[in-house]
Design a protein around this motif. Structure first.
Motif, PDB file in Angstrom:
ATOM      1  N   UNK A 261       0.828  -1.205   0.000  1.00  0.00           N
ATOM      2  CA  UNK A 261       0.000   0.000   0.000  1.00  0.00           C
ATOM      3  C   UNK A 261       0.863   1.256   0.000  1.00  0.00           C
ATOM      4  N   UNK A 262       1.875   1.264   0.821  1.00  0.00           N
ATOM      5  CA  UNK A 262       2.781   2.411   0.889  1.00  0.00           C
ATOM      6  C   UNK A 262       3.566   2.548  -0.421  1.00  0.00           C
ATOM      7  N   UNK A 263       4.001   1.423  -0.960  1.00  0.00           N
ATOM      8  CA  UNK A 263       4.747   1.450  -2.222  1.00  0.00           C
ATOM      9  C   UNK A 263       3.921   2.081  -3.333  1.00  0.00           C
ATOM     10  N   UNK A 264       2.685   1.652  -3.462  1.00  0.00           N
ATOM     11  CA  UNK A 264       1.839   2.144  -4.551  1.00  0.00           C
ATOM     12  C   UNK A 264       1.460   3.608  -4.353  1.00  0.00           C
ATOM     13  N   UNK A 265       1.373   4.037  -3.111  1.00  0.00           N
ATOM     14  CA  UNK A 265       1.069   5.443  -2.835  1.00  0.00           C
ATOM     15  C   UNK A 265       2.117   6.362  -3.452  1.00  0.00           C
ATOM     16  N   UNK A 266       3.353   5.897  -3.480  1.00  0.00           N
ATOM     17  CA  UNK A 266       4.448   6.707  -4.010  1.00  0.00           C
ATOM     18  C   UNK A 266       4.923   6.253  -5.388  1.00  0.00           C
ATOM     19  N   UNK A 267       4.176   5.344  -6.002  1.00  0.00           N
ATOM     20  CA  UNK A 267       4.551   4.893  -7.341  1.00  0.00           C
ATOM     21  C   UNK A 267       5.725   3.944  -7.367  1.00  0.00           C
ATOM     22  N   UNK A 268       5.769   3.024  -6.396  1.00  0.00           N
ATOM     23  CA  UNK A 268       6.888   2.093  -6.300  1.00  0.00           C
ATOM     24  C   UNK A 268       6.392   0.651  -6.194  1.00  0.00           C
ATOM     25  N   UNK A 269       7.351  -0.270  -6.071  1.00  0.00           N
ATOM     26  CA  UNK A 269       7.052  -1.700  -5.977  1.00  0.00           C
ATOM     27  C   UNK A 269       7.764  -2.306  -4.779  1.00  0.00           C
ATOM     28  N   UNK A 270       7.346  -3.517  -4.433  1.00  0.00           N
ATOM     29  CA  UNK A 270       7.991  -4.276  -3.366  1.00  0.00           C
ATOM     30  C   UNK A 270       8.845  -5.390  -3.975  1.00  0.00           C
ATOM     31  N   UNK A 271       9.598  -6.039  -3.101  1.00  0.00           N
ATOM     32  CA  UNK A 271      10.446  -7.155  -3.532  1.00  0.00           C
ATOM     33  C   UNK A 271       9.617  -8.265  -4.191  1.00  0.00           C
ATOM     34  N   UNK A 272       8.495  -8.604  -3.576  1.00  0.00           N
ATOM     35  CA  UNK A 272       7.702  -9.712  -4.111  1.00  0.00           C
ATOM     36  C   UNK A 272       7.030  -9.320  -5.425  1.00  0.00           C
ATOM     37  N   UNK A 273       6.709  -8.053  -5.596  1.00  0.00           N
ATOM     38  CA  UNK A 273       6.126  -7.613  -6.864  1.00  0.00           C
ATOM     39  C   UNK A 273       7.170  -7.628  -7.973  1.00  0.00           C
ATOM     40  N   UNK A 274       8.407  -7.273  -7.646  1.00  0.00           N
ATOM     41  CA  UNK A 274       9.481  -7.375  -8.636  1.00  0.00           C
ATOM     42  C   UNK A 274       9.690  -8.838  -9.034  1.00  0.00           C
ATOM     43  N   UNK A 275       9.683  -9.722  -8.054  1.00  0.00           N
ATOM     44  CA  UNK A 275       9.883 -11.149  -8.327  1.00  0.00           C
ATOM     45  C   UNK A 275       8.737 -11.719  -9.150  1.00  0.00           C
ATOM     46  N   UNK A 276       7.522 -11.324  -8.847  1.00  0.00           N
ATOM     47  CA  UNK A 276       6.367 -11.815  -9.604  1.00  0.00           C
ATOM     48  C   UNK A 276       6.435 -11.328 -11.042  1.00  0.00           C
ATOM     49  N   UNK A 277       6.878 -10.089 -11.242  1.00  0.00           N
ATOM     50  CA  UNK A 277       7.026  -9.562 -12.603  1.00  0.00           C
ATOM     51  C   UNK A 277       8.053 -10.378 -13.381  1.00  0.00           C
TER      52      UNK A 277
END
Length: 311
Positions: free
Chosen positions: A241-257
Motif C-alpha cells: 500500500x505504501x509502495x503504490x502510494x508513491x509509485x513504487x514496488x515491493x520485492x515480491x512484486x518485482x519477483x512476480x514480474x
C-alpha cells in the motif's frame, strides 16, 4: 557485456548507498558504455569502479526526479576532460532537454563534444544501431517514467577454422565475409558456402531496466523473455500500500514480474533508505521465494550478462 550498479538507493543518498545509476559495458569491439540514470554523485561512483568516463556514449534517463538526474551536469562536464570526444546521445522524458541545457547554460559549463538529446513522447523503438535495438515503455509513477528494453542483434556463428584450412581459404577478408553469411569464391574458382563453414547465428541478449514504477501492464512488455530484468524494489513484502502510494514496488512484486515475464535473472535495486545492508539477505529471500534467480544489488555490485551461447 557487464552491468554495474553505481547507486542503488531511493530518494536520497545514505551512508551505505548512493542514489540511482546503472552502467552497461557493451561487448567488444566497441566496448562503449551506456548509462541509465545519473543521480547526484554518479561520477564519484564511477571513479570507484573500473569504468572509464571517456567510453560513455549514451545516457538513458527514466524520469526527472532528482535522485535520477541531479548528477547529469557534472557527468557531462567531466566527460570533456576524460577523453570523451565523440557525440553523446541522451534519451529521456519530455523536459530532459530543458533541464540539462538550462543547467549547462546557467553554470557556464562548456562541453567540447556534440550532445544529441531525444525526448521520448510515445512507447516503442527509440534507437537502433548495428548492435542493438532499444525500446522505451511508459510505467506507473508520479512523473512520466520509462523503462528501457535493450535487444542485442543476433551474433554470427563461429567459423570452423579447421574446415576453412582444408578448403584452402586464406585467413583475412574472406573469413569476415563467411562469418557474415556470404558465400565466397576462391582464386581457383571454387565456391565456399557460408552455411558449410559457419555455425548458426547466436541469439542476442535482452536486458530490461525499469525506472520507478508500481506494478503495471507495460512491465510485462518491457521484460518479456529477457536475459536480465533490473527492477526497482523500494519496499519490502507487506508494504504494498505504501509502495503504490508513491509509485513504487515491493520485492515480491518485482519477483512476480520476473516470473510472469519468463526472464532468466532478476536484479533488484532502488531500495528505501530504511533498509540497511544487513537487511539485504531478508529482501533477497522474499524475492527468491517467488523467483529463485533473484539478486539484490548494492553499490558497485557488477555482473556479467552471459550470452546463452558465446560468440
Amino acid at each position: 557485456m557487464e552491468i554495474w550498479f553505481l547507486g542503488t538507493g531511493a530518494g536520497r543518498p545514505s551512508k551505505e548507498r548512493n542514489v540511482t545509476s546503472i552502467a552497461l559495458r557493451l561487448p567488444e569491439p566497441d566496448g562503449g558504455l551506456w548509462m541509465f540514470d545519473a543521480g547526484e554523485g554518479t561520477q564519484h561512483q564511477m571513479m570507484r569502479s573500473s569504468l572509464k568516463m571517456g567510453k560513455l556514449n549514451a545516457l538513458f534517463i527514466t524520469h526527472l526526479h532528482g535522485d535520477h538526474t541531479f548528477g547529469i551536469p557534472g557527468l557531462l562536464s567531466t566527460r570533456s576532460y576524460s577523453g570523451g570526444k565523440g557525440p553523446l546521445r541522451l534519451f529521456g522524458p519530455v523536459g530532459i532537454e530543458e533541464m540539462v541545457r538550462t543547467a549547462l547554460r546557467l553554470s557556464g559549463t562548456h562541453i567540447d563534444y556534440e550532445l544529441l538529446i531525444t525526448e521520448i513522447k510515445e512507447d516503442g523503438v527509440i534507437h537502433e544501431d548495428e548492435r542493438f535495438v532499444v525500446e522505451a515503455w511508459s510505467l506507473d509513477h508520479r512523473l512520466p517514467c520509462y523503462g528501457y528494453r535493450l535487444m542485442e542483434r543476433d551474433c554470427p556463428g563461429k567459423l570452423n577454422t579447421e574446415r576453412l584450412k582444408e578448403l584452402g581459404v586464406p585467413a583475412g577478408p574472406l573469413y569476415g565475409k563467411l562469418k557474415q553469411g556470404e558465400d565466397v569464391q576462391l582464386p581457383n574458382g571454387t565456391t565456399v558456402c557460408a552455411a558449410d563453414v559457419a555455425g548458426a547465428p547466436l541469439k542476442g541478449r535482452i536486458i530490461a531496466i525499469t525506472g520507478d514504477t508500481s506494478p503495471c501492464a507495460n512491465i510485462a512488455r518491457l521484460a518479456q523473455n529477457a536475459d536480465l530484468l533490473v527492477h526497482e524494489a523500494t519496499f519490502a513484502e507487506g508494504q504494498e500500500e505504501k509502495a503504490h502510494e508513491y509509485g513504487h514496488s515491493t520485492t515480491v512484486e518485482a519477483a512476480q514480474a520476473a516470473k510472469d515475464a519468463g526472464v532468466q535473472q532478476l536484479i533488484m535495486t532502488h531500495f528505501s533508505s530504511r533498509f540497511l545492508l544487513e537487511d539485504m539477505p531478508m529482501l533477497k529471500e522474499e524475492a527468491q521465494r517467488i523467483f529463485p534467480q533473484s539478486e539484490a544489488a548494492y553499490d558497485l555490485f557488477h555482473a556479467k550478462i552471459a550470452r546463452r551461447s558465446d560468440c
